[in-house]
Design an enzyme around this catalytic site. Sequence first.
Site, mmCIF file in Angstrom:
data_model
loop_
_atom_site.group_PDB
_atom_site.id
_atom_site.type_symbol
_atom_site.label_atom_id
_atom_site.label_comp_id
_atom_site.label_asym_id
_atom_site.label_seq_id
_atom_site.Cartn_x
_atom_site.Cartn_y
_atom_site.Cartn_z
ATOM 1 N N TYR A 36 0.852 -1.093 0.007
ATOM 2 C CA TYR A 36 -0.036 0.005 -0.030
ATOM 3 C C TYR A 36 0.755 1.165 0.071
ATOM 4 C CZ TYR A 36 -4.087 -2.794 0.897
ATOM 5 O OH TYR A 36 -5.303 -3.800 1.084
ATOM 6 N N TYR B 90 -11.531 -0.689 -0.547
ATOM 7 C CA TYR B 90 -11.553 -0.056 0.783
ATOM 8 C C TYR B 90 -10.224 0.540 1.361
ATOM 9 C CZ TYR B 90 -8.226 -3.346 3.369
ATOM 10 O OH TYR B 90 -7.035 -3.940 3.927
ATOM 11 N N ARG B 91 -9.292 0.590 0.603
ATOM 12 C CA ARG B 91 -7.955 1.034 0.905
ATOM 13 C C ARG B 91 -7.102 0.857 -0.311
ATOM 14 N NH1 ARG B 91 -4.628 -2.577 5.286
ATOM 15 N NH2 ARG B 91 -3.044 -1.238 5.889
HETATM 16 P P1 ADP Z 1 1.405 -1.123 9.625
HETATM 17 O O1 ADP Z 1 3.013 -1.112 9.906
HETATM 18 O O2 ADP Z 1 0.698 -1.586 10.841
HETATM 19 O O3 ADP Z 1 1.240 -1.579 8.217
HETATM 20 P P2 ADP Z 1 1.966 2.037 9.300
HETATM 21 O O4 ADP Z 1 2.639 2.476 10.475
HETATM 22 O O5 ADP Z 1 2.651 1.666 8.222
HETATM 23 O O6 ADP Z 1 1.099 0.466 9.595
HETATM 24 O O7 ADP Z 1 0.602 2.954 9.018
HETATM 25 C C1 ADP Z 1 -0.274 2.765 8.188
HETATM 26 C C2 ADP Z 1 -0.535 4.096 7.522
HETATM 27 O O8 ADP Z 1 -1.229 4.616 8.569
HETATM 28 C C3 ADP Z 1 0.414 4.929 7.083
HETATM 29 O O9 ADP Z 1 0.829 5.197 6.113
HETATM 30 C C4 ADP Z 1 -0.331 6.450 7.543
HETATM 31 O O10 ADP Z 1 -0.996 6.954 6.491
HETATM 32 C C5 ADP Z 1 -1.300 5.931 8.779
HETATM 33 N N1 ADP Z 1 -0.889 6.273 10.122
HETATM 34 C C6 ADP Z 1 0.167 5.457 10.770
HETATM 35 N N2 ADP Z 1 0.535 5.938 11.854
HETATM 36 C C7 ADP Z 1 -0.421 6.772 11.915
HETATM 37 C C8 ADP Z 1 -0.581 7.735 13.057
HETATM 38 N N3 ADP Z 1 0.235 7.619 14.284
HETATM 39 N N4 ADP Z 1 -1.395 8.922 12.893
HETATM 40 C C9 ADP Z 1 -2.059 9.030 11.730
HETATM 41 N N5 ADP Z 1 -1.863 8.237 10.888
HETATM 42 C C10 ADP Z 1 -1.145 7.198 10.811
#
Ligand code: ADP
Length: 499
Positions: free
Chosen positions: A78, A455-456
Amino acid sequence: MHAAIAEFVAILGPQNVLTDADHIAPYTKVMIAESEDLHRPSAVVYAREVSEIQQILKVCNKYKVPVWTISTGRNFGYGSAAPQSAGQVVLDLRHMNRILEVDPVLCTALVEPGVTYQQLKDYLEENDIPLWLSCPAPSAIAGPLGNTVDRGVGYTPYGEHFMMQCGMEVVLANGDVLRTGMGGVEGTSAWQVFKWGYGPYLDGIFTQSNYGIVTKMGMWLMPKPPVYKPFCIRYDNDEDIHDIVETLRPLRIANVIPNAMVFANVMWEAAALMPRSKYYDGTGVTPDSVLEEIKAKEGLGAWNVYAALYGTKEQVEVNWQIIAGAVKASGKGRLITEEEAGGTQPFDYRAKLMRGDMTLQEFGLYRWRGGGGSMWFAPVTAAKGSETVQQTRLAKEILGEYGLDYVAEYIVGMRDMHHVIDVLYDRSDPDEMARAHECFGKLLSEFGKRGYAVYRVNTAFMDQAADLFGPVKRKVDQTLKRALDPNGILAPGKSGIRI
Ligand code: ADP
């Protein structure tokens, strides 16, 4: 930018502000079909405290520097950890990783952004707390906060993660710290138990958005059931997808099957376990004859359903009889229990996922064709056989035009399904990368023409996906953005939203 970096260094210390190419490289690596240059951040900063985030945002506002927040940064397919557009500063919250509270009585947790599923699981085990998690497939290294704010899903009865989220703390662009739900009530004991609070319900606007930085998140955890019974149902033919949905939807809606079950096609099953070269050395779409051979030799179905029962012995027994009866009455499908599977894959890793255990088995998908390219195309499907047949046919047809495989699963929600297709391609081959990019755009537009939307979506296609939801939705998204973040410093482009 130079002046902003100097101020970041003064706030965070030089070790928490990365600007050289080597350090930024991991945040540039993407699996989507676009050049890394389009997503290269200008710097990466680490914050550990809310007060540091407030100071960072002050600097960003002063110099109009955009900041892209990640929590564990594992958003593979993503967009990974890279920002939507080049030049943004990545705010990496991985070090903000305290488990603030686990209430074993109310079965709730309050976590910071950097907490990983593995960390939370270890904590529960070390403290002998009999609660289960629900995690996505890259469970061990991803985290509940990032996954939930991006509205990710898992495979247990708590698999719709945002539904099981309760209460947030959010730093707004102006530095204000908002607590949602009951969180603003002084002395409250209900922050993690009552989602709605009072007045407009706000948590939703901080998911898949760029209106704030979430610094704490409450979530509900599932009590470990006395009996856990995972099972598989194998179906031999591609067309069986229609009857699978019709047979199992009523059981899901009635909660006889309580979890987010999965219908995985043969290619998904095979890809999780082996490279394609084990059966096929050619290029382009994997021929049907090869898939038949894989089914026969690996004992896989055209579609493979994974679901589970949770509860007391009596509850599980009753529901098992209902399911066995429904499968028998449908005249299709072979039920396979855990004992019959005997610890083999892919049953074993599916059984782990459906009880929220750690597994990285699905990273195998990236080996299927090799080359490091992966984009999730994930249209929402109404849980109806006819719709599933149409989506499956359309996806296969479009992917086929571009020589790409239909590696797919349906993850079943309450009445919807996430039709998740892993568009796998070779990033090292510029032609194939261009084809994959074009294919993804066509998938979005052709599905859109028929009333289907995702959905994403990954960072390369956020605007195109947003358009499918109509101009009024886009305008409201923008109005909120202008009100909450007038300088547009937070993650511009996320979900197609800018000032
Ligand atoms: P995971 O490692 O669980 O897949 P990520 O940390 O990559 O999740 O986060 C996924 C997405 O969610 C990021 O690309 C960002 O757009 C959003 N996101 C992540 N952390 C935050 C946060 N603390 N506040 C707002 N948006 C966030």
